[in-house]
Motif scaffolding. Structure first.
Motif, PDB file in Angstrom:
ATOM      1  N   PRO A 121       8.665   2.431   3.422  1.00  0.00           N
ATOM      2  CA  PRO A 121       8.429   1.907   2.074  1.00  0.00           C
ATOM      3  C   PRO A 121       7.055   2.295   1.532  1.00  0.00           C
ATOM      4  N   TYR A 122       7.036   2.709   0.296  1.00  0.00           N
ATOM      5  CA  TYR A 122       5.807   3.208  -0.339  1.00  0.00           C
ATOM      6  C   TYR A 122       4.704   2.152  -0.315  1.00  0.00           C
ATOM      7  N   LYS A 123       5.038   0.926  -0.676  1.00  0.00           N
ATOM      8  CA  LYS A 123       4.016  -0.119  -0.746  1.00  0.00           C
ATOM      9  C   LYS A 123       3.449  -0.459   0.630  1.00  0.00           C
ATOM     10  N   TRP A 124       4.253  -0.327   1.671  1.00  0.00           N
ATOM     11  CA  TRP A 124       3.759  -0.589   3.015  1.00  0.00           C
ATOM     12  C   TRP A 124       2.696   0.442   3.392  1.00  0.00           C
ATOM     13  N   ILE A 125       2.992   1.709   3.120  1.00  0.00           N
ATOM     14  CA  ILE A 125       2.032   2.772   3.430  1.00  0.00           C
ATOM     15  C   ILE A 125       0.783   2.600   2.583  1.00  0.00           C
ATOM     16  N   GLN A 126       0.948   2.188   1.343  1.00  0.00           N
ATOM     17  CA  GLN A 126      -0.191   2.006   0.445  1.00  0.00           C
ATOM     18  C   GLN A 126      -1.141   0.925   0.962  1.00  0.00           C
ATOM     19  N   ARG A 127      -0.563  -0.119   1.555  1.00  0.00           N
ATOM     20  CA  ARG A 127      -1.408  -1.164   2.147  1.00  0.00           C
ATOM     21  C   ARG A 127      -2.253  -0.585   3.283  1.00  0.00           C
ATOM     22  N   VAL A 128      -1.669   0.301   4.077  1.00  0.00           N
ATOM     23  CA  VAL A 128      -2.396   0.920   5.191  1.00  0.00           C
ATOM     24  C   VAL A 128      -3.485   1.853   4.671  1.00  0.00           C
ATOM     25  N   GLN A 129      -3.233   2.497   3.536  1.00  0.00           N
ATOM     26  CA  GLN A 129      -4.206   3.427   2.975  1.00  0.00           C
ATOM     27  C   GLN A 129      -5.499   2.739   2.559  1.00  0.00           C
ATOM     28  N   VAL A 130      -5.468   1.444   2.347  1.00  0.00           N
ATOM     29  CA  VAL A 130      -6.700   0.716   2.037  1.00  0.00           C
ATOM     30  C   VAL A 130      -7.669   0.835   3.206  1.00  0.00           C
ATOM     31  N   TYR A 131      -7.161   0.729   4.440  1.00  0.00           N
ATOM     32  CA  TYR A 131      -8.015   0.897   5.617  1.00  0.00           C
ATOM     33  C   TYR A 131      -8.548   2.320   5.682  1.00  0.00           C
ATOM     34  N   VAL A 132      -7.714   3.274   5.333  1.00  0.00           N
ATOM     35  CA  VAL A 132      -8.116   4.688   5.346  1.00  0.00           C
ATOM     36  C   VAL A 132      -9.298   4.899   4.408  1.00  0.00           C
ATOM     37  N   ILE A 133      -9.213   4.364   3.205  1.00  0.00           N
ATOM     38  CA  ILE A 133     -10.287   4.530   2.230  1.00  0.00           C
ATOM     39  C   ILE A 133     -11.567   3.859   2.717  1.00  0.00           C
ATOM     40  N   CYS A 134     -11.438   2.717   3.348  1.00  0.00           N
ATOM     41  CA  CYS A 134     -12.612   2.033   3.893  1.00  0.00           C
ATOM     42  C   CYS A 134     -13.283   2.866   4.985  1.00  0.00           C
ATOM     43  N   ILE A 135     -12.493   3.484   5.853  1.00  0.00           N
ATOM     44  CA  ILE A 135     -13.050   4.345   6.905  1.00  0.00           C
ATOM     45  C   ILE A 135     -13.755   5.544   6.293  1.00  0.00           C
ATOM     46  N   LEU A 136     -13.141   6.143   5.279  1.00  0.00           N
ATOM     47  CA  LEU A 136     -13.760   7.278   4.595  1.00  0.00           C
ATOM     48  C   LEU A 136     -15.081   6.878   3.943  1.00  0.00           C
ATOM     49  N   LEU A 137     -15.106   5.695   3.360  1.00  0.00           N
ATOM     50  CA  LEU A 137     -16.327   5.202   2.724  1.00  0.00           C
ATOM     51  C   LEU A 137     -17.429   4.999   3.757  1.00  0.00           C
ATOM     52  N   VAL A 138     -17.082   4.428   4.903  1.00  0.00           N
ATOM     53  CA  VAL A 138     -18.069   4.215   5.964  1.00  0.00           C
ATOM     54  C   VAL A 138     -18.612   5.553   6.458  1.00  0.00           C
ATOM     55  N   GLU A 139     -17.720   6.525   6.637  1.00  0.00           N
ATOM     56  CA  GLU A 139     -18.159   7.843   7.099  1.00  0.00           C
ATOM     57  C   GLU A 139     -19.110   8.483   6.089  1.00  0.00           C
ATOM     58  N   LYS A 140     -18.781   8.400   4.816  1.00  0.00           N
ATOM     59  CA  LYS A 140     -19.646   8.971   3.789  1.00  0.00           C
ATOM     60  C   LYS A 140     -20.971   8.216   3.712  1.00  0.00           C
ATOM     61  N   LEU A 141     -20.923   6.920   3.961  1.00  0.00           N
ATOM     62  CA  LEU A 141     -22.152   6.124   3.960  1.00  0.00           C
ATOM     63  C   LEU A 141     -23.070   6.544   5.111  1.00  0.00           C
TER      64      LEU A 141
END
Length: 223
Positions: free
Chosen positions: A106-126
């Protein structure tokens, strides 16, 4: 009703999985997603204000073209903020869609997981920004990838930028995506892992192509 918290659901994913499967309403989800979106936009703005990627504007300042310099910095800041918004949208919507097509989850299920992905990317860039801020300069290659090591043996820009996208953060992201998505995968998990890795390789190739193309020269020439 499920009281959503990014950190709590990340360390204790079982209730998160159950809430999605039961189609419960996620209380506080939209607010937290907006805060992540805002954090990405502000971070890209701060990087630009610090001077990352503003070398041409600095040249205008050195030559005494103050009006042009001020205008260039305002335009650059606006562009950086918009880039941060597009960066969020790319990972939250487009990457989600590709994973949806490949996994049929389900699209919305994957989208919920992508929030963690964006947070990890933000931490790496930080982490990158903190290091660059302390040393006083930035580099095109990430010290969290193997690209700087490979640069000792090759000067091929496409190869370097391709490997530059495969960082420690991406490895962590693949692990997080696999750990969450496999809970909903009814078939063999090996193809799921391959599909996740495949998406990241495609993203790396796309970014490498964009990085080596003289887009700025083309834009200036077109104008």
């Amino acid at each position: 009703m499920f009281n959503y918290s990014i950190w709590r659901t990340f360390v204790k994913p079982a209730p998160f999985h159950n809430a999605l499967q039961q189609e419960m309403e996620f209380k506080g989800y939209k607010l937290r997603v907006f805060l992540v979106f805002l954090a990405i936009a502000v971070f890209f703005l701060v990087r630009d204000l610090w001077g990352l990627g503003t070398e041409q504007a600095t040249a205008l300042f050195a030559q005494g073209f103050m009006d042009q310099y001020v205008t260039a910095r305002y335009v650059s800041a606006l562009g950086a903020t918009l880039l941060g918004m597009l960066y969020f949208a790319f990972h939250y919507y487009i990457v989600t869609y590709f994973l949806y097509l490949l996994t049929e989850l389900p699209y919305k299920w994957i989208q919920r997981v992508q929030v963690y992905v964006i947070c990890i990317l933000l931490v790496e860039k930080l982490i990158h920004f903190i290091v660059f801020y302390n040393v006083g300069y930035a580099t095109n290659l990430s010290f969290l990838s193997l690209a700087p090591i490979l640069a000792q043996w090759t000067t091929n820009e496409f190869t370097l930028f391709l490997l530059n996208q495969l960082t420690v953060g991406v490895v962590a992201i693949i692990g997080v995506q696999y750990a969450f998505l496999k809970k909903w995968n009814e078939s063999n998990n090996a193809p799921l892992l391959f599909k996740i890795i495949f998406v990241h390789i495609i993203i790396a190739i796309f970014v490498a192509i964009i990085s080596v193309l003289p887009l700025q020269d083309w834009l200036v020439g077109g104008l």
